[in-house]
Enzyme design. Structure first.
Site: not given
Length: 187
Positions: A9, A82
């Site tokens: 990202h 994550e």
């Protein structure tokens, strides 16, 4: 051969500040939005069949720009999140070392099996990430697929497919907005 485009990202304010985000749902900042647009431009001529993303907004925001450019629906999968950093989320490394010194050292020497308080181990991340990647490979055999996720999570996948030990994971963390290409025959 299936081509995976592993994409980290774009930048967030916490990335810029050096804070461990983990599963805190932090949005992209302006630089991160520009990185997301740049990813889409770089992949303009790439024949992508599907775009997958973590459900955390920084990954979703990055992936939505690419999916829209390609005219594809975005497939969101929470397994692409994550690593959960537990009590360490939102802290800088210096703050973690000051408050959790012994545990921080123990974790760094045994990344696969030691987690922050309330967090995940690298082994747990590897298991969920590889399960998601294997499903994606099965759905898109012989095609190109984009997976937008997070630094540590993508590093774990890279270490697995490069057959590298866990102590090398940290050096495999991609930069914000980086695209890693992995060609795979199977899981």
């Amino acid at each position: 051969m299936t081509r995976l485009l592993l994409i980290r990202h774009g930048e967030t304010d916490w990335n810029q500040e050096g804070r461990w985000q983990g599963q805190a749902d932090v949005p992209l900042n302006e630089a991160g939005r520009r990185q997301a647009e740049r990813i889409s431009e770089l992949l303009e001529d790439c024949p992508i069949e599907a775009v997958y993303s973590s459900d955390l907004q920084r990954a979703r925001q990055t992936a939505l720009i690419l999916a829209a450019e390609k005219g594809l629906p975005l497939v969101v999968d929470e397994r692409l999140r994550e690593i959960h950093q537990g009590e360490w989320q939102g802290l800088k490394v210096s703050e973690i070392e000051a408050s959790y010194g012994r545990l921080f050292k123990e974790r760094n020497s045994n990344l696969l099996n030691v987690s922050p308080p309330g967090g995940e181990t690298a082994y747990q991340v590897r298991m969920r990430m590889l399960a998601a990647v294997c499903e994606i490979l099965g759905r898109h055999t012989g095609k190109t697929v984009a997976i937008v996720s997070h630094g540590f999570a993508l590093a774990v996948v890279r270490a697995h497919y490069l057959d590298l030990p866990a102590d090398r994971i940290w050096e495999l963390v991609p930069k914000n907005g980086e695209i890693i290409v992995i060609d795979l025959e199977s899981c």
